[in-house]
Design an enzyme around this catalytic site. Structure first.
Site, PDB file in Angstrom:
ATOM      1  N   CYS A 158     -10.400  -0.044   4.738  1.00 23.68           N
ATOM      2  CA  CYS A 158      -9.938   1.263   5.213  1.00 23.68           C
ATOM      3  C   CYS A 158     -11.108   2.164   5.596  1.00 23.68           C
ATOM      4  O   CYS A 158     -10.908   3.207   6.239  1.00 23.68           O
ATOM      5  CB  CYS A 158      -9.080   1.948   4.148  1.00 23.68           C
ATOM      6  N   HIS A 176      -9.178  -6.682  -3.408  1.00 21.89           N
ATOM      7  CA  HIS A 176      -8.801  -5.574  -4.288  1.00 21.89           C
ATOM      8  C   HIS A 176      -7.985  -6.047  -5.496  1.00 21.89           C
ATOM      9  O   HIS A 176      -8.343  -5.777  -6.638  1.00 21.89           O
ATOM     10  CB  HIS A 176      -8.045  -4.511  -3.490  1.00 21.89           C
TER      11      HIS A 176
END
Length: 452
Positions: free
Chosen positions: A42, A10
């Site tokens: 996630c 990320h």
């Protein structure tokens, strides 16, 4: 100018994308040990639960896209060492096993984190899994097919999401944690109690207040989890204990926290002016406590990665810190938190009070309304807000984003009480819930002899 980027999930994806746009003249090289980038871990529980049909949907960028921006992508390359004095790095191709030596003018460390793996007997048994990357997602799905009894170790967000997913698959699920409550880092007891009741109602066994000591099996798959309060039969174990930063490459070469998380300033610079860091590999400024803390969240990572590009040549845009704001949906419940729980603030030696409001989300004259539980945690002397939590079957989680801004700006309960919020019966009450909590916290401070 040569820019080397180590790691591309990320923070790395955000940094590289913006570096390519803002510094088109630079030679940017990415070193990534996996064959993919930008995987949203996630979403693994959503994939297990069937909400996301294919794990491939959890990528939001590809190496090809970055190549199209002029970035040199060295995928499946493991960086073996970094010499910060010479400004060089050495990497090994995981496919051809050849060694690459490179130099850099600026180094970006976005190496992320890795799950904590305990050292105990039985860890080499089959069907003891991690939950972090694309490979883990595929393995969990493959192994879950034949498993009936599933044990999740760790009652944080990832663990809780997996518990729900496996329960909805029809599995017999046990949740183990060494704390006596679930989600205790994010919520105080009045908020976790109804969630635990819901899990029990759905047949989940909560094995809380105990630690795992070992795993047992018969020279193959795991069969039992040995805890401080007895053994639990199982076919599959998923470890969700937590994460530690991947920073061995810079050990002793930049300043870090004791756990190895790299310390950066408000412009993402490490103690070495030519090395930047972002995401799970580094510490963040935690506004509620005014300290540097390790809070591995994708939201922090993308903000910090973007700021690296903005501040590469000179400091221009300041990082405003974090409140560790997060949210979760568990069955019909929507919950979110920001900043410190009362328990965490007290443990940190802070003198705080809390105000918990139980109300309905909209006026009772409306045909349908839901109960809401909302809490403010604030300094007893000043009224400065340091934390907030919300729980409801109505989705009011955006209220916590508002509280996050309040904490970031150092606001008090008195200021929150009179913030301008709109009223419309479909959405809220004449006195917004946040206004109400602020007003009641003010009154509590007045009764205690402290003016808000």
């Amino acid at each position: 100018m040569k820019i080397a980027v180590i790691g591309c999930t990320h923070a790395g994806t955000a940094a590289v994308t913006q570096l390519a746009k803002q510094h088109p003249e630079a030679e940017i090289t990415v070193y990534e040990r996996n064959d993919n980038i930008s995987f949203l871990s996630c979403g693994i529980a959503l994939h297990v639960g069937g909400v996301v049909k294919e794990a491939e949907q959890l990528f939001y960028a590809t190496p090809q896209q970055l190549k199209g921006m002029g970035v040199k992508m060295r995928m499946r390359h493991e960086v073996l060492g970094v010499d910060t004095a010479a400004k060089t790095l050495t990497a090994r191709s995981l496919d051809g096993d050849h060694i690459v030596t490179d130099s850099y003018d600026k180094l970006v460390m976005t190496t992320g984190s890795w799950p904590i793996i305990p050292k105990m007997d039985g860890m080499d048994l089959d069907n003891i899994l991690l939950c972090k990357n694309y490979g883990h997602a595929k393995t969990i799905m493959a192994k879950a097919t034949d498993a009936q009894r599933v044990t999740i170790v760790g009652a944080g967000y990832i663990g809780i999401e997996l518990v729900e997913a496996f329960e909805q698959m029809g599995k017999q699920v046990t949740l183990i944690d060494n704390m006596d409550r679930i989600l205790c880092k994010y919520l105080d007891e009045p908020f976790t109690a109804p969630l635990e009741a819901e899990l029990k109602r759905r047949g989940v066994e909560l094995a809380l207040g105990r630690s795992v000591e070992a795993f047992e099996g018969d020279q193959g798959p795991v069969k039992r989890v040995i805890t401080t309060k007895g053994a639990i039969d199982t076919d599959l174990v998923v470890l969700c204990i937590g994460f530690r930063p991947n920073t061995e490459l810079l050990r002793g070469q930049v300043e870090t926290l004791p756990n190895g998380a790299i310390l950066v300033d408000e412009y993402m610079r490490t103690s070495n002016p030519d090395i930047f860091a972002a995401g799970d590999s580094c510490a963040v400024h935690y506004n509620p406590a005014g300290t540097q803390a390790y809070i591995p969240l994708a939201t922090n990572a993308v903000r910090m990665g973007t700021l690296i590009a903005r501040n590469l040549m000179q400091p221009t845009v300041r990082y405003m810190g974090t409140q560790g704001t997060s949210g979760l949906k568990l069955y019909d419940y929507n919950l979110a938190s920001t900043g410190m729980t009362e328990q965490a603030a007290v443990a940190a030696g802070m003198d705080v009070q809390q105000l918990t409001l139980q109300d309905h989300d909209i006026p009772e004259f409306m045909p349908h309304y839901e109960q809401v539980l909302i809490r403010l945690v604030y300094e007893a002397e000043t009224g400065r807000i340091v934390g907030g939590q919300i729980l409801s079957k109505a989705d009011l989680t955006q209220q916590i984003n508002t509280l996050s801004v309040c904490i970031q700006n150092g606001m008090t309960v008195a200021e929150l009480a009179f913030v301008d919020f709109f009223f419309q019966p479909h959405y809220n009450k004449p006195w917004n819930l946040l206004n109400q909590t602020g007003l009641q916290a003010m009154a509590a401070m007045d009764r205690g002899g402290v003016k808000a």
